[in-house]
Structure formats: C-alpha cells, structure tokens
Write a protein that holds these residues in place. Structure first.
Motif, short mmCIF file in Angstrom:
data_model
loop_
_atom_site.label_atom_id
_atom_site.label_comp_id
_atom_site.label_asym_id
_atom_site.label_seq_id
_atom_site.Cartn_x
_atom_site.Cartn_y
_atom_site.Cartn_z
N ARG A 234 0.83 -1.21 0.00
CA ARG A 234 0.00 0.00 0.00
C ARG A 234 0.86 1.25 0.00
O ARG A 234 2.03 1.23 0.43
CB ARG A 234 -0.92 0.00 1.22
CG ARG A 234 -2.07 -1.01 1.11
CD ARG A 234 -3.12 -0.72 2.15
NE ARG A 234 -4.33 -1.51 1.93
CZ ARG A 234 -5.49 -1.28 2.54
NH1 ARG A 234 -5.58 -0.27 3.41
NH2 ARG A 234 -6.53 -2.03 2.29
N LYS A 235 0.26 2.35 -0.46
CA LYS A 235 0.99 3.62 -0.50
C LYS A 235 1.39 4.03 0.92
O LYS A 235 0.63 3.87 1.88
CB LYS A 235 0.14 4.71 -1.15
CG LYS A 235 -1.15 5.02 -0.44
CD LYS A 235 -1.94 6.09 -1.18
CE LYS A 235 -3.26 6.40 -0.49
NZ LYS A 235 -4.03 7.43 -1.21
N GLY A 236 2.61 4.55 1.03
CA GLY A 236 3.12 4.99 2.32
C GLY A 236 3.49 3.87 3.26
O GLY A 236 3.76 4.12 4.44
N ALA A 237 3.53 2.63 2.77
CA ALA A 237 3.83 1.48 3.64
C ALA A 237 5.02 0.71 3.08
O ALA A 237 5.54 1.01 2.01
CB ALA A 237 2.60 0.58 3.75
N LYS A 238 5.43 -0.29 3.82
CA LYS A 238 6.48 -1.18 3.35
C LYS A 238 6.09 -2.62 3.65
O LYS A 238 5.29 -2.88 4.56
CB LYS A 238 7.82 -0.85 3.99
CG LYS A 238 7.91 -1.11 5.48
CD LYS A 238 9.30 -0.77 6.00
CE LYS A 238 9.42 -1.05 7.50
NZ LYS A 238 10.79 -0.74 7.99
N ALA A 239 6.63 -3.52 2.87
CA ALA A 239 6.35 -4.95 3.05
C ALA A 239 7.64 -5.73 2.87
O ALA A 239 8.50 -5.34 2.06
CB ALA A 239 5.29 -5.40 2.06
N THR A 240 7.77 -6.81 3.59
CA THR A 240 8.97 -7.64 3.52
C THR A 240 8.60 -9.06 3.11
O THR A 240 7.65 -9.64 3.65
CB THR A 240 9.69 -7.68 4.88
OG1 THR A 240 10.11 -6.36 5.22
CG2 THR A 240 10.92 -8.59 4.83
N VAL A 241 9.33 -9.57 2.13
CA VAL A 241 9.15 -10.94 1.67
C VAL A 241 10.36 -11.74 2.14
O VAL A 241 11.50 -11.38 1.84
CB VAL A 241 9.03 -11.01 0.14
CG1 VAL A 241 8.86 -12.46 -0.31
CG2 VAL A 241 7.87 -10.16 -0.34
N ARG A 242 10.11 -12.81 2.84
CA ARG A 242 11.19 -13.66 3.35
C ARG A 242 11.30 -14.94 2.54
O ARG A 242 10.45 -15.25 1.71
CB ARG A 242 10.95 -13.98 4.83
CG ARG A 242 10.81 -12.73 5.70
CD ARG A 242 10.50 -13.08 7.14
NE ARG A 242 10.25 -11.88 7.93
CZ ARG A 242 11.21 -11.15 8.50
NH1 ARG A 242 12.48 -11.53 8.38
NH2 ARG A 242 10.91 -10.06 9.20
N SER A 243 12.36 -15.67 2.81
CA SER A 243 12.59 -16.99 2.20
C SER A 243 12.73 -16.93 0.69
O SER A 243 12.28 -17.82 -0.04
CB SER A 243 11.45 -17.96 2.57
OG SER A 243 11.30 -18.05 3.97
N VAL A 244 13.32 -15.85 0.20
CA VAL A 244 13.52 -15.72 -1.25
C VAL A 244 14.64 -16.65 -1.67
O VAL A 244 15.73 -16.67 -1.07
CB VAL A 244 13.87 -14.27 -1.62
CG1 VAL A 244 14.08 -14.15 -3.13
CG2 VAL A 244 12.77 -13.32 -1.15
N ASN A 245 14.39 -17.43 -2.71
CA ASN A 245 15.40 -18.37 -3.20
C ASN A 245 16.55 -17.64 -3.85
O ASN A 245 16.41 -16.51 -4.35
CB ASN A 245 14.79 -19.33 -4.21
CG ASN A 245 13.73 -20.23 -3.60
OD1 ASN A 245 13.81 -20.58 -2.42
ND2 ASN A 245 12.73 -20.61 -4.39
N SER A 246 17.70 -18.27 -3.87
CA SER A 246 18.87 -17.70 -4.53
C SER A 246 18.61 -17.61 -6.04
O SER A 246 17.91 -18.44 -6.62
CB SER A 246 20.11 -18.56 -4.27
OG SER A 246 20.42 -18.58 -2.89
N GLY A 247 19.17 -16.57 -6.65
CA GLY A 247 19.01 -16.41 -8.08
C GLY A 247 18.97 -14.93 -8.46
O GLY A 247 18.97 -14.04 -7.60
N ALA A 248 18.96 -14.68 -9.77
CA ALA A 248 18.89 -13.31 -10.29
C ALA A 248 17.46 -13.05 -10.76
O ALA A 248 16.93 -13.78 -11.61
CB ALA A 248 19.87 -13.15 -11.44
N TYR A 249 16.87 -12.01 -10.24
CA TYR A 249 15.46 -11.71 -10.50
C TYR A 249 15.32 -10.34 -11.18
O TYR A 249 16.06 -9.40 -10.86
CB TYR A 249 14.65 -11.68 -9.20
CG TYR A 249 14.58 -12.98 -8.45
CD1 TYR A 249 13.49 -13.83 -8.57
CD2 TYR A 249 15.62 -13.36 -7.59
CE1 TYR A 249 13.41 -15.02 -7.86
CE2 TYR A 249 15.56 -14.54 -6.88
CZ TYR A 249 14.45 -15.37 -7.02
OH TYR A 249 14.39 -16.55 -6.31
N THR A 250 14.34 -10.26 -12.06
CA THR A 250 13.92 -8.96 -12.58
C THR A 250 12.79 -8.46 -11.71
O THR A 250 11.84 -9.20 -11.41
CB THR A 250 13.45 -9.06 -14.04
OG1 THR A 250 14.51 -9.60 -14.85
CG2 THR A 250 13.05 -7.70 -14.59
#
Length: 319
Positions: A234-250
C-alpha cells in the motif's frame, strides 16, 4: 403700367405652376416628380408582398416526430444495457453513438411547438453529447482499462438527456430514453503485504519494498519468464518478503488505483515499470554460519538512489 402688371402676373403664374406640378405628378424614382422628357405619370408605386405568418406546430405531430427520432436510439441503448463487457459492449456503444447523432440530426430538422422550443433545442444538444460519451466510454480490453459503465457514470451527456427529457415531459411531450445502467468507480485494495502470486520460496533471502508513492503498488519478481512472487504494497507502507530463493530476479512494479484481481491490474492511474538492475540473491556458508542477501527497493525516487527504472508496455508486464 399695364405691361408691368402683365409681366408680374405671368411671373406669379409660373411660380404657381411649378408648385402644383408635384401634386399632379407621382413618378417613383425621380426627385423632381417628372418622367424623362418632361411628362408626368399617374402610376402608383408597387407595394411589398406581406409575409405569411408561420402556422403553429400541431402537438400531436410533434409527439409523432419525437417518437420517430428517438425510437431507434432507445432500442440501441437497450442493447448497451444488456451487453456483456468486452467486444459485445464496445460494438453496442458504437451503434448507440451513431443512433444518438442521427436522433440529434432528426430533431434539428423538426419543427417544435412554441412552448417546447427551449426543451427541443436542449435535447438535440444533449443527444450529441451523449453520442460522444458513448463512443469515448469504449473499453480497451487491456490492463488498466476503466469499465465503460464506470466511465458513463461520470459523463455529462446522459444527465443532460435526462434533464431535457424532464423539461419536455412537463409540457406533455414524451422524450424518455432507456439509458444504460452505470457503475460507480470502485476503490478495491488488498491488505498490505498480501501475495498476489506466490511460488515456492525456500531460501534465506529477504526483500523489503518501501512504497513512498501516492498510489498502491504490486511488486513482481521473475526469473526468466516465470513469476516467482508478486506482493501488494500500500501507499506509504512497506512490506517484507522472506525466504527468497537464490538467483537473479527482474523486479517489476505497477502502481495505480482500484485493484482488479481478475485482471491482476489496477483500473485507474496505472503505471508499469521495472528496475534496470537485477536483484541478485545469494546464500553461502561461511565460517560460523550462513550468509544471505537482504535487499531493499524503494519505489519512489529518493536522493542518492542508484536503481534506475524504465517504463514497461502493459502487455509485457508479468501477470
């Protein structure tokens, strides 16, 4: 002595003759009242033809003309009302727009009773505006496409037609039309941090997204052509995603208003962008433990930021 009196009498007679000539001559077009050659004329000046009064318009005739002009449009508007959104609705809108313009043309060539002149003119003008609104409301069918029914809800043409029809109805003339139903603009939002899409995440990487823009956003990470996950911020907020796999992402992100889950897109004020640099997540064992990547992306421009972005065509944005 007698000669002087004669001459004087002749002179007076000549004056009297000059004075009486205009009374005897009535020749139009000459200032001295004489025709060419010194003669006089008794012809009278031609009179201008008088204009015939315009006959009043019979109310029954006018009602019949209204029905004939508005009937085809009313039928077309009913088709719009029942059409499903997409190609069928767009075709119905095009047809109704043409019928609205044809109805306006027909009214402009129709005489109205004196008491209906203002409402008659108002209706013709409103029908032209309605035609333009119907054509402008056509949906593109793509992402960030406002529903035609939402577009018509805020259009001025339909309301102008209603007002003109009410004015004529008050005088006993039925100009009602079955205008299509509309929809109010919606403001659908997901809870902050909601996954729009989520694949298998079993790594140690961590991604935090700060959304300092004035609109909600969806951030999508892809590897190759596959979407790893997409998260709502949402606008004015932040979010965190955990457990991201190794690799190169766009990293892609779209901002806007009113999230349409069925189309995986906002419906208004949309933008589609991506970060030029890849997001590289790595996990490695090191002495005493494991080392993993923690990244933070800020969607709004910040002083000293080092992550350039570029615009993405809506059709190329990952769903």
């Amino acid at each position: 002595m007698s000669g002087r009196r004669t001459g004087r009498t002749a002179a007076l007679g000549a004056v009297a003759l000059v004075l009486t000539l205009p009374l005897a001559a009535c020749s139009p077009g000459r200032a001295d009242g004489e025709q060419a050659g010194g003669g006089s004329s008794n012809a009278a000046a031609p009179s201008a033809p008088s204009a015939s009064p315009t006959p009043p318009v019979d109310p029954a005739t006018y009602r019949h003309a209204l029905t004939g002009a508005l009937g085809p449009l009313d039928s077309a508007l009913r088709t719009v009302d029942g059409a499903h959104e997409g190609g069928a609705l767009n075709r119905a809108l095009d047809t109704a727009a043409l019928k609205a313009e044809a109805a306006a043309d027909a009214l402009q060539s129709t005489a109205a009773p004196d008491n209906a002149l203002a409402g008659h003119s108002q209706l013709a003008t409103a029908l032209r505006a309605l035609g333009q609104d119907l054509r402008s409301a056509r949906g593109s069918g793509g992402r960030c496409a406002t529903s035609p029914r939402v577009a018509l809800d805020t259009a001025h043409g339909p309301q102008s037609v209603r007002e003109a029809a009410r004015a004529l109805k008050a005088l006993g003339y039925d100009a009602s039309l079955r205008l299509p139903h509309t929809e109010r603009a919606r403001h659908r939002r997901l809870a902050n941090g909601t996954f729009v899409r989520d694949g298998s995440r079993a790594g140690l990487g961590r991604l935090t997204v700060n959304n300092g823009t004035s609109s909600d956003a969806v951030v999508t990470l892809t590897r190759g052509t596959r979407t790893a996950f997409a998260v709502y911020v949402r606008k004015g907020a932040k979010a965190t995603v955990r457990s991201v796999n190794s690799g190169a992402y766009t990293v892609y992100f779209t901002t806007g208003e009113d999230w349409n889950g069925g189309k995986s897109s906002f419906t208004r004020r949309c933008s589609f962008e991506k970060f030029e640099d890849k997001a590289n997540f790595r996990t490695a064992r090191v002495a005493g433990g494991t080392q993993y990547t923690v990244l933070t992306f800020t969607l709004n421009k910040v002083f000293g930021g080092n992550a350039p972005t570029s615009t993405v065509p809506p059709g190329e944005f990952p769903s």
